[in-house]
Design an enzyme around this catalytic site. Structure first.
Site, PDB file in Angstrom:
ATOM      1  N   LYS A 118     -31.731 -80.857 129.203  1.00 10.87           N
ATOM      2  CA  LYS A 118     -32.590 -80.897 130.385  1.00 10.87           C
ATOM      3  C   LYS A 118     -32.166 -81.981 131.376  1.00 10.87           C
ATOM      4  O   LYS A 118     -32.293 -81.808 132.589  1.00 10.87           O
ATOM      5  CB  LYS A 118     -34.046 -81.089 129.974  1.00 10.87           C
ATOM      6  CG  LYS A 118     -34.624 -79.878 129.255  1.00 10.87           C
ATOM      7  CD  LYS A 118     -36.091 -80.078 128.888  1.00 10.87           C
ATOM      8  CE  LYS A 118     -36.656 -78.834 128.209  1.00 10.87           C
ATOM      9  NZ  LYS A 118     -38.074 -78.980 127.841  1.00 10.87           N
ATOM     10  N   LYS A 122     -32.419 -67.594 127.634  1.00 11.59           N
ATOM     11  CA  LYS A 122     -33.805 -67.383 127.261  1.00 11.59           C
ATOM     12  C   LYS A 122     -34.658 -67.100 128.490  1.00 11.59           C
ATOM     13  O   LYS A 122     -34.457 -67.707 129.546  1.00 11.59           O
ATOM     14  CB  LYS A 122     -34.328 -68.621 126.518  1.00 11.59           C
ATOM     15  CG  LYS A 122     -35.688 -68.452 125.868  1.00 11.59           C
ATOM     16  CD  LYS A 122     -36.046 -69.695 125.064  1.00 11.59           C
ATOM     17  CE  LYS A 122     -37.410 -69.543 124.412  1.00 11.59           C
ATOM     18  NZ  LYS A 122     -37.775 -70.753 123.643  1.00 11.59           N
ATOM     19  N   LYS A 173     -39.892 -69.702 132.444  1.00 16.09           N
ATOM     20  CA  LYS A 173     -40.789 -69.843 133.581  1.00 16.09           C
ATOM     21  C   LYS A 173     -40.113 -70.589 134.729  1.00 16.09           C
ATOM     22  O   LYS A 173     -40.531 -70.489 135.882  1.00 16.09           O
ATOM     23  CB  LYS A 173     -42.049 -70.605 133.151  1.00 16.09           C
ATOM     24  CG  LYS A 173     -42.890 -69.890 132.127  1.00 16.09           C
ATOM     25  CD  LYS A 173     -44.060 -70.739 131.653  1.00 16.09           C
ATOM     26  CE  LYS A 173     -43.625 -71.855 130.741  1.00 16.09           C
ATOM     27  NZ  LYS A 173     -44.749 -72.615 130.170  1.00 16.09           N
TER      28      LYS A 173
END
Length: 329
Positions: free
Chosen positions: A112, A195, A198
């Site tokens: 991240k 994946k 959102k």
């Protein structure tokens, strides 16, 4: 009851099909066998959502999605993380028994933060410690996790053991992972190797639980496919076909093998048509219930307030004991 479940979900960009099939649907089933505590982890989301109105809206949307999917506040505790002080109180204590080296090994932070680690928020780095506090504040015995979260739960177990060794042997139970079943990992409709997320900038990459029937059908129809006749499960060579097959199997409560056998000689276009019909059939009732709940924010807030009070009644005495164990008075 077989034990106490704790699990959380971030209010970042709303709820999509991957969340539903990968976690929420299983949470609903677990209510039959476990004492369940489900948390909307807004403190974790603060690492990325830094607009107050957006945070409030997302939190209500996630709450509505959970309730519409079948989370029963009469049988489970549903609440917002920031409303229960035990989480942040315990997190500081656990920060003090967690070596930096443990956090440096966490792959999710590296992924991240990317190449800009020096600019990443401290909250992203210590995220796993707060996650451990979320679980341990309730002395949860089991945590439903996907493969990508397994490392975080292993760290939670290590942190619990570290506290126990230093201050109070056996104080925290070591929570057991509950790895999700066959079709838990749902991939992007635009790229079968990634994946479903959102945070993906393309809304066409995911099916949101707020999507109406037309939007669902359009997204399935335009999902990336290949030119091979028949639908097979072969993630390495046919990632998109494998993803859509997995979604169909999960929604139909069938095995991948059974779906592959049924559609072995079917064109992609026809398979997508059937998948779109199945998605609409399964998700339309949830969508309708969500819309009703979101139209009544006072009711949603009351459900979450009640859940926070019940969560606090469990967590506060445990964290008070932990404070006493380390010498805080």
């Amino acid at each position: 009851m077989q034990g106490r479940i704790f699990s959380g979900i971030q209010p970042t960009h709303g709820i999509q099909l991957g969340n539903y099939l990968g976690a929420i649907r299983n949470w609903v089933k677990l209510q039959d066998s476990f004492e369940c505590i489900y948390c909307i982890v807004d403190q974790h989301a603060l690492n990325t959502v830094q607009d107050a109105a957006e945070m409030r809206q997302n939190t209500r949307e996630v709450a509505a999605a959970l309730l519409a999917s079948g989370i029963d506040p009469a049988r489970s505790i549903l609440f917002v993380q920031s409303r229960v002080e035990a989480h942040s109180r315990l997190a500081w204590v656990l920060n003090c028994v967690t070596p930096m080296g443990w956090l440096n090994r966490m792959t999710q932070f590296k992924e991240k933060a990317g190449k800009h680690r020096e600019n990443a928020p401290v909250g992203l780095f210590v995220y796993p410690v707060l996650q451990a506090a979320d679980i341990l504040a309730y002395r949860a015995t089991h945590v439903p996790v996907g493969e990508d979260q397994k490392q975080h739960l292993e760290l939670s177990r290590d942190i619990a053991a570290s506290f126990n060794r230093r201050f109070a042997d056996g104080f925290f139970p070591l929570p057991e992972p509950m790895i999700q079943a066959e079709a838990a990992r749902v991939m992007s409709l635009r790229d079968g190797s990634k994946k479903m997320s959102k945070s993906d900038p393309s809304d066409m990459s995911r099916i949101n639980l707020t999507d109406d029937a037309d939007a669902i059908a359009t997204k399935i129809k335009k999902a990336k496919s290949d030119s091979i006749l028949g639908i097979t499960y072969d993630p390495e060579n046919r990632p998109e076909a494998s993803n859509l097959l997995s979604i169909f199997a999960a929604l139909a409560d069938q095995s991948r093998a059974a779906v592959a056998a049924e559609y072995a000689s079917t064109s992609f276009a026809q398979f997508k048509e059937h998948l779109a019909e199945l998605c609409v059939e399964k998700l339309a009732p949830i969508n309708a219930e969500m819309r009703g709940l979101l139209a009544n924010p006072t009711h949603l807030d009351a459900v979450l307030a009640d859940g926070a009070a019940r969560a606090d009644a469990i967590a506060r005495p445990i964290v008070d004991e932990a404070y006493a164990a380390v010498g805080f008075t």
